[in-house]
Design a protein around this motif. Structure first.
Motif, PDB file in Angstrom:
ATOM      1  N   LEU A   1       0.841  -1.200   0.000  1.00 48.89           N
ATOM      2  CA  LEU A   1       0.000   0.000   0.000  1.00 48.89           C
ATOM      3  C   LEU A   1       0.874   1.248   0.000  1.00 48.89           C
ATOM      4  O   LEU A   1       1.939   1.263   0.630  1.00 48.89           O
ATOM      5  N   PRO A   2       0.446   2.294  -0.677  1.00 49.60           N
ATOM      6  CA  PRO A   2       1.210   3.552  -0.583  1.00 49.60           C
ATOM      7  C   PRO A   2       1.208   4.052   0.850  1.00 49.60           C
ATOM      8  O   PRO A   2       0.186   3.968   1.544  1.00 49.60           O
ATOM      9  N   HIS A   3       2.343   4.561   1.287  1.00 46.75           N
ATOM     10  CA  HIS A   3       2.443   4.972   2.682  1.00 46.75           C
ATOM     11  C   HIS A   3       1.512   6.146   2.976  1.00 46.75           C
ATOM     12  O   HIS A   3       0.835   6.174   4.015  1.00 46.75           O
ATOM     13  N   ILE A   4       1.470   7.118   2.072  1.00 47.34           N
ATOM     14  CA  ILE A   4       0.663   8.321   2.296  1.00 47.34           C
ATOM     15  C   ILE A   4      -0.217   8.563   1.072  1.00 47.34           C
ATOM     16  O   ILE A   4       0.235   8.448  -0.064  1.00 47.34           O
ATOM     17  N   VAL A   5      -1.493   8.873   1.328  1.00 48.49           N
ATOM     18  CA  VAL A   5      -2.448   9.139   0.248  1.00 48.49           C
ATOM     19  C   VAL A   5      -3.177  10.452   0.536  1.00 48.49           C
ATOM     20  O   VAL A   5      -3.773  10.591   1.607  1.00 48.49           O
ATOM     21  N   PRO A   6      -3.177  11.405  -0.399  1.00 48.48           N
ATOM     22  CA  PRO A   6      -2.363  11.439  -1.616  1.00 48.48           C
ATOM     23  C   PRO A   6      -0.888  11.691  -1.278  1.00 48.48           C
ATOM     24  O   PRO A   6      -0.575  12.182  -0.202  1.00 48.48           O
ATOM     25  N   SER A   7      -0.018  11.367  -2.219  1.00 48.94           N
ATOM     26  CA  SER A   7       1.412  11.408  -1.940  1.00 48.94           C
ATOM     27  C   SER A   7       2.152  12.491  -2.710  1.00 48.94           C
ATOM     28  O   SER A   7       3.372  12.587  -2.608  1.00 48.94           O
ATOM     29  N   HIS A   8       1.430  13.333  -3.459  1.00 42.38           N
ATOM     30  CA  HIS A   8       2.124  14.274  -4.340  1.00 42.38           C
ATOM     31  C   HIS A   8       2.450  15.605  -3.668  1.00 42.38           C
ATOM     32  O   HIS A   8       3.150  16.426  -4.249  1.00 42.38           O
ATOM     33  N   THR A   9       1.954  15.839  -2.460  1.00 35.37           N
ATOM     34  CA  THR A   9       2.258  17.101  -1.778  1.00 35.37           C
ATOM     35  C   THR A   9       3.229  16.854  -0.630  1.00 35.37           C
ATOM     36  O   THR A   9       3.303  15.750  -0.097  1.00 35.37           O
ATOM     37  N   PRO A  10       3.987  17.868  -0.208  1.00 35.75           N
ATOM     38  CA  PRO A  10       4.972  17.676   0.867  1.00 35.75           C
ATOM     39  C   PRO A  10       4.307  17.278   2.185  1.00 35.75           C
ATOM     40  O   PRO A  10       3.184  17.693   2.481  1.00 35.75           O
ATOM     41  N   ILE A  11       5.017  16.479   2.971  1.00 34.24           N
ATOM     42  CA  ILE A  11       4.511  16.118   4.299  1.00 34.24           C
ATOM     43  C   ILE A  11       4.651  17.302   5.243  1.00 34.24           C
ATOM     44  O   ILE A  11       3.690  17.708   5.902  1.00 34.24           O
ATOM     45  N   ALA A  12       5.831  17.872   5.321  1.00 35.10           N
ATOM     46  CA  ALA A  12       6.077  19.055   6.155  1.00 35.10           C
ATOM     47  C   ALA A  12       6.102  20.300   5.280  1.00 35.10           C
ATOM     48  O   ALA A  12       6.446  20.232   4.098  1.00 35.10           O
ATOM     49  N   ARG A  13       5.734  21.408   5.871  1.00 35.91           N
ATOM     50  CA  ARG A  13       5.689  22.679   5.136  1.00 35.91           C
ATOM     51  C   ARG A  13       6.492  23.742   5.881  1.00 35.91           C
ATOM     52  O   ARG A  13       6.577  23.703   7.119  1.00 35.91           O
ATOM     53  N   PRO A  14       7.031  24.714   5.163  1.00 37.52           N
ATOM     54  CA  PRO A  14       7.842  25.763   5.802  1.00 37.52           C
ATOM     55  C   PRO A  14       6.999  26.911   6.327  1.00 37.52           C
ATOM     56  O   PRO A  14       7.326  28.077   6.119  1.00 37.52           O
ATOM     57  N   GLU A  15       5.916  26.623   7.010  1.00 35.83           N
ATOM     58  CA  GLU A  15       5.033  27.676   7.501  1.00 35.83           C
ATOM     59  C   GLU A  15       4.476  27.279   8.855  1.00 35.83           C
ATOM     60  O   GLU A  15       4.495  26.106   9.246  1.00 35.83           O
ATOM     61  N   THR A  16       3.985  28.259   9.566  1.00 33.63           N
ATOM     62  CA  THR A  16       3.350  27.990  10.850  1.00 33.63           C
ATOM     63  C   THR A  16       1.981  27.347  10.588  1.00 33.63           C
ATOM     64  O   THR A  16       1.165  27.896   9.855  1.00 33.63           O
ATOM     65  N   GLU A  17       1.748  26.189  11.178  1.00 29.75           N
ATOM     66  CA  GLU A  17       0.490  25.481  10.940  1.00 29.75           C
ATOM     67  C   GLU A  17       0.224  24.509  12.082  1.00 29.75           C
ATOM     68  O   GLU A  17       1.086  24.219  12.913  1.00 29.75           O
ATOM     69  N   ILE A  18      -1.012  24.008  12.076  1.00 24.09           N
ATOM     70  CA  ILE A  18      -1.395  22.905  12.971  1.00 24.09           C
ATOM     71  C   ILE A  18      -1.530  21.650  12.121  1.00 24.09           C
ATOM     72  O   ILE A  18      -2.233  21.645  11.107  1.00 24.09           O
ATOM     73  N   VAL A  19      -0.845  20.590  12.525  1.00 21.15           N
ATOM     74  CA  VAL A  19      -1.037  19.275  11.919  1.00 21.15           C
ATOM     75  C   VAL A  19      -1.708  18.389  12.956  1.00 21.15           C
ATOM     76  O   VAL A  19      -1.180  18.208  14.063  1.00 21.15           O
TER      77      VAL A  19
END
Length: 434
Positions: free
Chosen positions: A256-274
Motif C-alpha cells: 500500500l502507498p504509505h501516504i495518500v495522496p502522496s504528491h504534496t509535501p509532508i512538512a511545510r515551511p510555515e506555521t500550521e497545525i497538523v
C-alpha cells in the motif's frame, strides 16, 4: 541407572504430613531459585551442564558440537496434573505426574543427551497462591528420576514479554546456553504442551487456549501434544495455523502507498497545525519523529501534558511564536477536532489532518509488540489497556475536509525496523483480556 521408588499417585486423597523439605532442621530443600526479574521464576534442579554419562544408544550431538537438543515442556496438563482431581491444584502437594510414563520418558531423554526445560504460565496474583506454587517445585524435583536435571521458567505477569505465546522465556533460555558457549539445536528440539486449541471430543476436554502451539510457532520449535509425545497417539485435530491475529492476516501492508495522496509535501515551511487522527499504537509518534521532528515541528501530546486544555494552551503559545505544531492524540471525533479547527481559525493558520488508517486489530497487536519487543533505540512504551481501543472505536468519526481542514491525508501503516524486529512483530502476540 537404578529406578527410583515413587510414592503412590492414586487420586484418593490421604492425610499428609509436612514434607521433610519444609520441617525445621530437616534436609535442605532441593533445587535453586535463580536470580530473575520480578515477573519471572527461574528454578533449577541439578546442573544440566555438568558432565553426564551418555547411553550407548544416545542420539546426542558429538562432544565437539556446541548444539544441545532440548525437550521444552509446559507444566500443568503436560507433565503434571492435580492429584485430587480438580481443574486446579489446591496446594503444593496437590499434584501427580500427568501419566505414569512421564518420569521414565524424562530419564530416557536425559540419557540420550537432551536437556529438560519447563516453560509455564502462572498468573495468579495472590501472594499465598504464588508461594504455594513455588514450594511445589522442590517437591517435583524430589520425584524426578535420580540424577536427571530439570530447569523451570514460569511467567507471573498476565501481560509481559515472558507470558506465552510471547517468547521472553525462550530468549532467557537461549541466553543461558549462549553464556555456556552453546546453542539450542532447533532441528531436534521440541515443545510439548496441552494448549493447542483443541475442541472437546468425547472424554477430551476443550483446551483452555492455544498459547502453547502459538509459542512453538513463534520460537520455531516443533510442537506436539502430551498424548503424542508420551503415549504415541496420532496428531489430534486443532486449527493449524491457530486462530488469532498476525499482521500477515491484514494482507500485504507493504504494497500500500504509505501516504495518500502522496504528491504534496509532508512538512511545510510555515506555521500550521497538523492534527493526527488514529487509534493508539497506529504509528503516530513514530511518524512524527521521522517526518516532522527534523523539520522543527513541535510535539503536543495529551498523554504527556495531561489535559486537552493544557494541550490547547501550549499549542497556542508555540503558534504565536511562529512555530508549527503536531497534535499527536487520537482526535477520534468531530467534537474533539473542532477545538483545533477553532484555534487555527482564531490564529489564522492552516490546519491539516493526517489520518492513520491502521486496522484496530493491528493497533492492538502493535500495542503488545512495542511494550514487549520495541528496540532499545525507541522510547519505552507501557501496555495500554484494551479499553483504550474499544472506546476509540465506539466514538470514532472519520475526518473530512468539510470540518474545516485545509487538507486531509491518509497514512497506511508500514512497519519500520530491522529483520529481527520484523520477525518479532510478525509473531502471534499475547492477547489482552482487559
Amino acid at each position: 541407572m537404578p529406578a527410583t521408588k515413587r510414592p503412590s499417585e492414586g487420586t484418593t486423597p490421604q492425610a499428609k504430613k509436612p514434607h521433610p523439605f519444609f520441617v525445621a532442621g530437616a534436609k535442605t530443600q532441593l533445587g535453586t531459585f535463580q536470580p530473575s526479574p520480578p515477573t519471572l521464576i527461574h528454578f533449577t534442579h541439578l546442573d544440566p551442564f555438568a558432565p553426564q554419562p551418555v547411553a550407548s544408544t544416545s542420539t546426542a550431538s558429538s562432544s565437539t558440537s556446541n548444539k544441545i537438543a532440548i525437550s521444552f515442556y509446559d507444566l500443568d496438563g503436560t507433565l503434571i496434573k492435580p492429584r485430587l482431581g480438580g481443574p486446579f491444584p489446591k496446594s503444593r502437594d496437590d499434584w501427580m505426574w500427568w501419566n505414569p510414563v512421564v518420569p521414565e520418558r524424562l530419564k530416557k531423554e536425559w540419557e540420550e543427551g537432551r536437556h529438560l526445560v519447563v516453560i509455564s504460565n502462572q498468573g495468579d496474583s495472590r501472594e499465598k497462591v504464588r508461594n504455594e506454587w513455588k514450594l511445589k517445585l522442590p517437591l517435583i524435583a524430589a520425584k524426578m528420576p535420580s540424577g536427571v536435571p530439570l530447569r523451570v521458567l514460569a511467567a507471573l505477569s498476565m501481560s509481559d514479554v515472558y507470558r506465552k505465546p510471547n517468547i521472553g522465556m525462550f530468549e532467557t533460555i537461549s541466553k543461558v546456553y549462549r553464556d555456556q558457549g552453546l546453542e539450542i539445536d532447533m532441528e531436534r528440539s521440541v515443545f510439548v504442551g496441552d494448549a493447542a486449541g483443541r475442541m472437546a471430543n468425547g472424554p477430551q476436554r476443550r483446551d483452555h487456549g492455544d498459547t502453547d502451539y502459538k509459542f512453538a510457532l513463534n520460537t520455531g520449535l516443533k510442537f506436539v501434544t502430551p498424548e503424542e509425545h508420551f503415549l504415541g497417539h496420532p496428531r489430534p485435530s486443532f486449527p493449524e495455523p491457530p486462530n488469532g491475529f498476525r499482521p500477515a492476516k491484514v494482507g500485504n501492508l507493504g504494497s500500500l502507498p504509505h501516504i495518500v495522496p502522496s504528491h504534496t509535501p509532508i512538512a511545510r515551511p510555515e506555521t500550521e497545525i497538523v492534527l493526527f487522527v488514529g487509534p493508539p499504537a497506529s504509528g503516530k509518534s513514530s511518524f512524527f519523529r521521522k517526518h516532522f521532528a527534523p523539520n522543527e515541528y513541535e510535539h503536543v501530546n495529551q498523554d504527556l501534558l495531561g489535559t486537552r486544555y493544557k494541550c490547547l494552551r501550549v499549542a497556542e503559545g508555540l503558534l504565536r511564536e511562529g512555530k508549527a505544531v503536531v497534535i499527536d492524540n487520537t482526535n477520534r471525533n468531530r467534537d474533539t477536532r473542532a477545538h483545533w479547527i477553532n484555534l487555527a481559525s482564531k490564529l489564522k493558520v492552516p490546519v491539516r489532518v493526517f489520518h492513520f488508517l491502521c486496522p484496530l486489530e493491528l493497533a492492538k497487536h502493535n500495542n503488545m509488540y512495542r511494550a514487549c519487543y520495541a528496540p532499545p533505540n525507541e522510547p519505552p512504551r507501557t501496555l495500554l489497556p484494551l479499553l483504550a481501543f474499544t472506546s476509540y472505536a465506539a466514538a470514532f468519526e472519520p475526518p473530512s475536509a468539510n470540518e474545516g481542514f485545509d487538507e486531509v491525508r491518509g497514512v497506511n501503516f508500514h512497519f519500520e525496523g530491522g529483520e529481527e524486529q520484523r520477525r518479532k512483530w510478525d509473531m502471534y502476540m499475547l492477547e489482552q483480556k482487559r
